[in-house]
Design an enzyme around this catalytic site. Structure first.
Site, mmCIF file in Angstrom:
data_model
loop_
_atom_site.group_PDB
_atom_site.id
_atom_site.type_symbol
_atom_site.label_atom_id
_atom_site.label_comp_id
_atom_site.label_asym_id
_atom_site.label_seq_id
_atom_site.Cartn_x
_atom_site.Cartn_y
_atom_site.Cartn_z
ATOM 1 N N THR A 1 -10.046 3.938 11.467
ATOM 2 C CA THR A 1 -9.799 3.081 12.641
ATOM 3 C C THR A 1 -9.168 3.842 13.805
ATOM 4 O O THR A 1 -9.063 3.312 14.903
ATOM 5 C CB THR A 1 -8.889 1.899 12.262
ATOM 6 O OG1 THR A 1 -7.712 2.422 11.629
ATOM 7 C CG2 THR A 1 -9.584 0.948 11.324
ATOM 8 N N ARG B 1 3.145 -0.090 10.660
ATOM 9 C CA ARG B 1 4.243 0.024 11.624
ATOM 10 C C ARG B 1 4.753 -1.298 12.192
ATOM 11 O O ARG B 1 5.976 -1.449 12.363
ATOM 12 C CB ARG B 1 3.848 1.005 12.736
ATOM 13 C CG ARG B 1 3.912 2.452 12.252
ATOM 14 C CD ARG B 1 3.146 3.406 13.118
ATOM 15 N NE ARG B 1 1.700 3.237 12.949
ATOM 16 C CZ ARG B 1 0.788 4.028 13.493
ATOM 17 N NH1 ARG B 1 1.172 5.028 14.270
ATOM 18 N NH2 ARG B 1 -0.490 3.822 13.263
ATOM 19 N N ASP C 1 -3.578 4.403 -1.610
ATOM 20 C CA ASP C 1 -4.467 4.834 -0.527
ATOM 21 C C ASP C 1 -4.479 6.353 -0.468
ATOM 22 O O ASP C 1 -3.762 6.955 0.319
ATOM 23 C CB ASP C 1 -3.965 4.213 0.789
ATOM 24 C CG ASP C 1 -4.790 4.653 1.983
ATOM 25 O OD1 ASP C 1 -5.956 5.060 1.791
ATOM 26 O OD2 ASP C 1 -4.260 4.588 3.103
ATOM 27 N N LEU C 2 -5.301 6.957 -1.320
ATOM 28 C CA LEU C 2 -5.371 8.427 -1.352
ATOM 29 C C LEU C 2 -6.607 8.956 -0.650
ATOM 30 O O LEU C 2 -6.772 10.166 -0.515
ATOM 31 C CB LEU C 2 -5.334 8.924 -2.801
ATOM 32 C CG LEU C 2 -4.035 8.642 -3.549
ATOM 33 C CD1 LEU C 2 -4.084 9.262 -4.936
ATOM 34 C CD2 LEU C 2 -2.821 9.165 -2.784
ATOM 35 N N LYS C 3 -7.503 8.074 -0.261
ATOM 36 C CA LYS C 3 -8.723 8.491 0.454
ATOM 37 C C LYS C 3 -9.310 9.750 -0.172
ATOM 38 O O LYS C 3 -9.451 10.789 0.485
ATOM 39 C CB LYS C 3 -8.445 8.702 1.938
ATOM 40 C CG LYS C 3 -8.065 7.428 2.663
ATOM 41 C CD LYS C 3 -7.976 7.656 4.160
ATOM 42 C CE LYS C 3 -7.516 6.412 4.883
ATOM 43 N NZ LYS C 3 -6.091 6.083 4.618
ATOM 44 N N LEU C 4 -9.675 9.634 -1.438
ATOM 45 C CA LEU C 4 -10.169 10.811 -2.161
ATOM 46 C C LEU C 4 -11.515 11.274 -1.616
ATOM 47 O O LEU C 4 -12.349 10.456 -1.203
ATOM 48 C CB LEU C 4 -10.324 10.479 -3.653
ATOM 49 C CG LEU C 4 -9.064 10.056 -4.391
ATOM 50 C CD1 LEU C 4 -9.405 9.768 -5.854
ATOM 51 C CD2 LEU C 4 -7.978 11.106 -4.292
ATOM 52 N N HIS C 5 -11.704 12.570 -1.644
ATOM 53 C CA HIS C 5 -13.003 13.157 -1.289
ATOM 54 C C HIS C 5 -13.013 14.576 -1.818
ATOM 55 O O HIS C 5 -12.252 15.425 -1.328
ATOM 56 C CB HIS C 5 -13.206 13.135 0.231
ATOM 57 C CG HIS C 5 -14.556 13.594 0.652
ATOM 58 N ND1 HIS C 5 -14.802 14.227 1.836
ATOM 59 C CD2 HIS C 5 -15.747 13.524 0.024
ATOM 60 C CE1 HIS C 5 -16.082 14.518 1.926
ATOM 61 N NE2 HIS C 5 -16.684 14.104 0.827
ATOM 62 N N ASP C 6 -13.876 14.843 -2.819
ATOM 63 C CA ASP C 6 -13.944 16.176 -3.423
ATOM 64 C C ASP C 6 -15.295 16.239 -4.132
ATOM 65 O O ASP C 6 -16.112 15.313 -4.004
ATOM 66 C CB ASP C 6 -12.758 16.349 -4.418
ATOM 67 C CG ASP C 6 -12.390 17.809 -4.650
ATOM 68 O OD1 ASP C 6 -13.311 18.649 -4.788
ATOM 69 O OD2 ASP C 6 -11.194 18.105 -4.709
ATOM 70 N N LYS D 1 0.852 -1.193 0.000
ATOM 71 C CA LYS D 1 0.000 0.000 0.000
ATOM 72 C C LYS D 1 0.886 1.241 0.000
ATOM 73 O O LYS D 1 1.852 1.345 0.768
ATOM 74 C CB LYS D 1 -0.900 0.014 1.234
ATOM 75 C CG LYS D 1 -1.816 1.243 1.298
ATOM 76 C CD LYS D 1 -2.865 1.085 2.382
ATOM 77 C CE LYS D 1 -2.430 1.600 3.726
ATOM 78 N NZ LYS D 1 -2.364 3.067 3.847
ATOM 79 N N GLY E 1 -17.947 15.767 -7.072
ATOM 80 C CA GLY E 1 -18.065 14.573 -7.906
ATOM 81 C C GLY E 1 -17.215 14.623 -9.160
ATOM 82 O O GLY E 1 -16.497 13.661 -9.473
ATOM 83 N N ARG F 1 -2.948 -5.389 14.824
ATOM 84 C CA ARG F 1 -1.774 -5.388 15.689
ATOM 85 C C ARG F 1 -1.466 -6.810 16.162
ATOM 86 O O ARG F 1 -2.247 -7.393 16.932
ATOM 87 C CB ARG F 1 -2.007 -4.487 16.917
ATOM 88 C CG ARG F 1 -2.015 -2.997 16.584
ATOM 89 C CD ARG F 1 -0.624 -2.538 16.187
ATOM 90 N NE ARG F 1 -0.557 -1.127 15.831
ATOM 91 C CZ ARG F 1 -0.688 -0.637 14.588
ATOM 92 N NH1 ARG F 1 -0.918 -1.448 13.566
ATOM 93 N NH2 ARG F 1 -0.557 0.653 14.358
ATOM 94 N N THR G 1 -14.511 16.220 -9.878
ATOM 95 C CA THR G 1 -13.068 16.126 -9.604
ATOM 96 C C THR G 1 -12.686 14.697 -9.237
ATOM 97 O O THR G 1 -11.662 14.169 -9.683
ATOM 98 C CB THR G 1 -12.695 17.116 -8.471
ATOM 99 O OG1 THR G 1 -13.054 18.424 -8.909
ATOM 100 C CG2 THR G 1 -11.225 17.066 -8.138
HETATM 101 O O1 OMP Z 1 -7.431 3.339 4.250
HETATM 102 C C1 OMP Z 1 -6.575 2.871 5.016
HETATM 103 O O2 OMP Z 1 -5.684 2.138 4.602
HETATM 104 C C2 OMP Z 1 -6.734 3.142 6.452
HETATM 105 C C3 OMP Z 1 -8.024 3.341 6.899
HETATM 106 C C4 OMP Z 1 -8.282 3.384 8.277
HETATM 107 O O3 OMP Z 1 -9.439 3.510 8.721
HETATM 108 N N1 OMP Z 1 -7.239 3.247 9.131
HETATM 109 C C5 OMP Z 1 -5.951 3.104 8.706
HETATM 110 O O4 OMP Z 1 -5.049 2.950 9.548
HETATM 111 N N2 OMP Z 1 -5.675 3.110 7.359
HETATM 112 C C6 OMP Z 1 -4.275 3.053 6.879
HETATM 113 O O5 OMP Z 1 -3.710 1.802 7.235
HETATM 114 C C7 OMP Z 1 -2.343 1.962 7.643
HETATM 115 C C8 OMP Z 1 -2.211 1.400 9.026
HETATM 116 O O6 OMP Z 1 -0.893 1.543 9.459
HETATM 117 P P1 OMP Z 1 -0.411 0.998 10.879
HETATM 118 O O7 OMP Z 1 -1.303 1.588 11.919
HETATM 119 O O8 OMP Z 1 0.999 1.498 10.969
HETATM 120 O O9 OMP Z 1 -0.510 -0.514 10.806
HETATM 121 C C9 OMP Z 1 -2.014 3.443 7.530
HETATM 122 O O10 OMP Z 1 -1.321 3.644 6.307
HETATM 123 C C10 OMP Z 1 -3.359 4.131 7.473
HETATM 124 O O11 OMP Z 1 -3.335 5.269 6.637
#
Ligand code: OMP
Length: 240
Positions: free
Chosen positions: A126, A218, A71-76, A44, A78, A188, A80
């Site tokens: 999360t 991480r 993983d750009l989590k787009l939101h703008d 990712k 429609g 985790r 765009t």
């Molecule tokens: O879309 C995601 O990947 C994402 C959504 C979410 O709700 N929570 C979340 O942690 N992520 C991504 O998932 C990865 C989790 O990373 P760690 O917490 O280091 O395992 C990060 O790159 C976050 O940007």
């Protein structure tokens, strides 16, 4: 509810672990991918690396036969989102995230039309708990309830997959059915630090709760031996 791991198409078990390349440079990402070697198949690229040369690096990974989740989590607005997704759809990525707002999801699905790109809708991050939602201006609503509402909307729009915490995966599976993907960060392994994540589970629990793919950053990126960390998680997935 029975556990829906059988909804995952047969394939390479390693693909169920998505390794989050949350590092500051392409050089570090390349070194990490090299250390992980054939233990990792799916990576990712998010904000940190994407804006530090990560788009070209994604092409490099794809050229090596790896899968890439952008993983750009787009939101703008429609238009765009639709045009942005149309550009991304030409890049050969496997997954792309957008926030699970109905306009945004509809636009993303229109933009990817005709490509193999899968759109994942991020329901409630999360790192959020119920209090964080109130802080963000939402009327008091349990995070799990908002996840369910957004999963219903995503299903009705025909989205390819959902990003949620594994703690909600069973409920989401009941909403979206067997044919949509559930991708869960907030994973985790036993003994690793939660950091800023709030709704967390172990890799084995994530799979047992019905996730198709786990996203882990991480606990791998900061491990003394990232390849061993990846192998241990893949083993946990296989044994779940
Ligand atoms: O879309 C995601 O990947 C994402 C959504 C979410 O709700 N929570 C979340 O942690 N992520 C991504 O998932 C990865 C989790 O990373 P760690 O917490 O280091 O395992 C990060 O790159 C976050 O940007």
């Amino acid at each position: 509810m029975s556990l829906p791991t059988n909804s995952v198409p047969a394939g390479d078990i390693r693909d169920r672990l998505i390794i989050s390349l949350d590092v500051p440079s392409v050089e570090e990402a390349r070194a990490l991918v090299h250390r992980i070697g054939d233990a990792g198949t799916f990576y990712k690229i998010g904000y940190q690396l994407a804006y530090a040369g990560g788009f070209d690096f994604a092409r490099e990974l794809i050229g090596q036969g790896k899968k890439v989740f952008l993983d750009l989590k787009l939101h703008d607005i429609g238009n765009t989102v639709e045009e942005g997704v149309r550009s991304i759809a030409r890049m050969g990525m496997t997954f792309l995230t957008v926030h699970a707002y109905p306009q945004t999801m509809r636009a993303a699905m229109a933009g990817k039309a005709g490509s193999d790109l899968k759109i994942l809708a991020v329901t409630v991050l999360t790192s959020y708990d119920d209090n964080d939602l109130i802080d963000a201006g939402y009327a008091p609503v349990p995070a799990a309830e908002l996840v369910a509402r957004r999963a219903e909307q995503a299903r009705d729009i025909g989205i390819d997959g959902i990003v949620c915490a594994a703690t909600e995966a069973q409920a989401v599976r009941g909403i979206v059915g067997r044919n949509r993907l559930i991708v869960t960060p907030g994973i985790r392994p036993d003994g690793s630090e939660a950091g800023d994540q709030k709704r967390i589970v172990t890799p084995a629990e994530g799979i047992r709760l019905g996730a198709n793919h786990l996203v882990v950053g991480r606990p791998i990126v900061k491990a003394a031996d990232p390849r061993a960390a990846v192998e241990a998680i893949v083993r946990e997935i296989a044994d779940a």
